[in-house]
Design an enzyme around this catalytic site. Structure first.
Site, PDB file in Angstrom:
ATOM      1  CE  LYS A 298      -3.791  -2.137  -0.431  1.00 24.19           C
ATOM      2  NZ  LYS A 298      -4.646  -2.796   0.523  1.00 24.19           N
TER       3      LYS A 298
HETATM    4  C1  LIG Z   1      -5.689  -3.867   0.801  1.00 21.09           C
HETATM    5  C2  LIG Z   1      -7.125  -3.520   0.944  1.00 21.09           C
HETATM    6  C3  LIG Z   1      -7.848  -3.807   2.103  1.00 21.09           C
HETATM    7  C4  LIG Z   1      -7.308  -4.649   3.214  1.00 21.09           C
HETATM    8  O1  LIG Z   1      -6.178  -4.130   3.810  1.00 21.09           O
HETATM    9  P1  LIG Z   1      -5.392  -5.031   4.882  1.00 21.09           P
HETATM   10  O2  LIG Z   1      -4.549  -4.037   5.600  1.00 21.09           O
HETATM   11  O3  LIG Z   1      -4.600  -6.031   4.087  1.00 21.09           O
HETATM   12  O4  LIG Z   1      -6.400  -5.671   5.755  1.00 21.09           O
HETATM   13  C5  LIG Z   1      -9.152  -3.366   2.200  1.00 21.09           C
HETATM   14  N1  LIG Z   1      -9.738  -2.699   1.205  1.00 21.09           N
HETATM   15  C6  LIG Z   1      -9.087  -2.408   0.052  1.00 21.09           C
HETATM   16  C7  LIG Z   1      -9.790  -1.626  -1.007  1.00 21.09           C
HETATM   17  C8  LIG Z   1      -7.771  -2.831  -0.116  1.00 21.09           C
HETATM   18  O5  LIG Z   1      -7.141  -2.596  -1.263  1.00 21.09           O
END
Ligand SMILES: *Cc1c(COP(=O)(O)O)cnc(C)c1O
Length: 421
Positions: A207
């Site tokens: 991310k």
């Molecule tokens: C990556 C993601 C999540 C989940 O994030 P985590 O930290 O891995 O739980 C939720 N929503 C979206 C749109 C994502 O891209």
């Protein structure tokens, strides 16, 4: 295949950018003897809330956990419905199911891939009147996702939620940092700066900033913040760090059956330093996006992501769309070719209503969200990350343009004309 992978360059889909200062902080944290939730988490929460312009921030071990705590704090009950975009990751809808709720999947806007409010209104009406699932569903909330970091119209979400008496929990997993303003003469609002009751961020490895695994829930409501904090640690009356701070606060009380969602100080040690660079990293991605726009402008086989006014785009993703009527190969073959030539890529996403669980167990069909059903076959997310070198950017552009020329149905002659870099 006659397109050489020059110097056998390999561009990954993503490469995390971790500074030496972050590494040093992790080492210091290890030496401090306090590894789990403690002073670094408290500082991370403080700095994060300040950065967003929010009152409270609760650090947890994933965005999924943050979203779950958010809908729990909104008192989502079994049998109640929540509007969720079908164009999203598993987490956005599964946390509704954790509570026994019903995710009501909404189609996407064809331009932005964000939730389509016309379809949201239709699905809401169908759910409440009983035509969606046979019996009426009490729809209580909506969870918008800012796909790729391009924010939805926040005023529109507000008005929609007010009109239909819905709470708003934002899945901002892509939107750090992203911002929105109502007009050129209006002030910018960061995603999370009172843009929802609770806004949830992800610090997963790929991310816009990372703590390895991690997440944050942000709110301006102290009661929501307290509830989420409490439920993030077994529903205990005091969190562990406070218990160990003097005053022999050894006695805790279980006031609700909570979860084990707290973030570690080890993770917060990384997060503190990532946060300091989060806007600089966004600018790096924006520059790469700008480079892609320039270089792909005249490639007729591609559609480029939209750029809207009054948005600060995080550029978490650079999703291109293939014009399949102009290509002799499909999206999966295109991705295979990219991989063979050393370009990592991904697809965001196979929409939820096209997954076996949603089809077989929850009876969703391809025709329920037709725009998402059609567009997802055209989607390819290209690599875009801070620290992506110029040769890496050039390589991505060269491979994509050459593939488009090679498999173009319109201009087979373009094959002999290298991309002119
Ligand atoms: C990556 C993601 C999540 C989940 O994030 P985590 O930290 O891995 O739980 C939720 N929503 C979206 C749109 C994502 O891209």
């Amino acid at each position: 295949m006659n397109i050489p992978n020059e110097g056998s360059m390999n561009v990954p889909f993503f490469r995390p950018s971790i500074s030496e200062t972050a590494i040093a902080e992790v080492t210091e944290c290890l030496r401090s003897g306090w590894l789990t939730t403690g002073p670094r988490v408290k500082q991370f929460e403080f700095e994060f809330a300040k950065f967003i312009g929010a009152k409270h921030a609760v650090a947890v071990n994933s965005c999924t956990a943050a979203l779950h705590l958010a809908v729990e704090a909104m008192q989502l009950k079994a049998g109640q419905g929540v509007l969720v975009p079908t164009m999203t990751f598993a987490a956005t809808a599964e946390i509704v199911l954790y509570q026994g709720g019903i995710p009501i999947l909404v189609d996407c806007d064809p331009a932005t891939l964000n939730m389509d409010f016309e379809d949201a209104a239709n699905k809401l009406e169908a759910a409440r009147s009983g035509t969606l699932q046979g019996s009426p569903i009490e729809v209580v909330g909506i969870i918008p996702v800012h796909v790729g970091g391009l924010m939805l119209d926040v005023d529109h979400i507000d008005a929609f939620a007010k009109k239909h008496t819905l709470w708003v929990v934002e899945d901002a997993a892509h939107a750090l940092p992203s911002a929105y303003r109502s007009g050129a003469d209006q002030a910018w609002r960061m995603c999370g700066e009172n843009t929802a009751a609770v806004t949830c961020y992800s610090f997963y490895a790929n991310k816009t900033m990372t703590t390895g695994e991690g997440g944050m829930a942000v709110t301006s409501d102290p009661h929501l913040a307290d509830r989420m904090r409490q439920m993030s640690l077994h529903g205990l009356s005091h969190d562990a760090w406070k218990r160990f701070q003097g005053n022999s606060q050894w006695d805790y009380q279980i006031v609700a059956p909570g979860y084990k969602y707290n973030l570690t100080d080890l993770a917060a040690a990384i997060g503190l330093h990532q946060l300091q660079r989060v806007e600089a990293m966004r600018q790096e991605r924006e520059n790469i996006a700008e480079f892609f726009f320039q270089r792909f402008r005249n490639v007729a086989e591609l559609e480029l992501p939209p750029q809207l006014e009054n948005r600060l785009h995080s550029w978490h993703l650079f999703p291109i769309r293939l014009c399949l009527d102009r290509l002799s190969i499909d999206r999966n073959e295109f991705i295979q070719c990219l991989r063979e030539r050393g370009v990592g890529c991904s697809v965001h996403w196979r929409p939820l209503h096209l997954h076996p669980y949603y089809q077989e167990t929850l009876q969703w069909q391809a025709s329920d969200c037709p725009t998402a059903t059609h567009v997802w076959n055209r989607l390819v997310s290209l690599p875009i990350f801070p620290g992506m070198t110029e040769p890496e950017q050039e390589h991505v552009v060269r491979v994509v343009t050459e593939l488009c020329a090679k498999y173009s149905l319109r201009q087979p002659a373009a094959q002999t004309n290298p991309s002119g870099t």
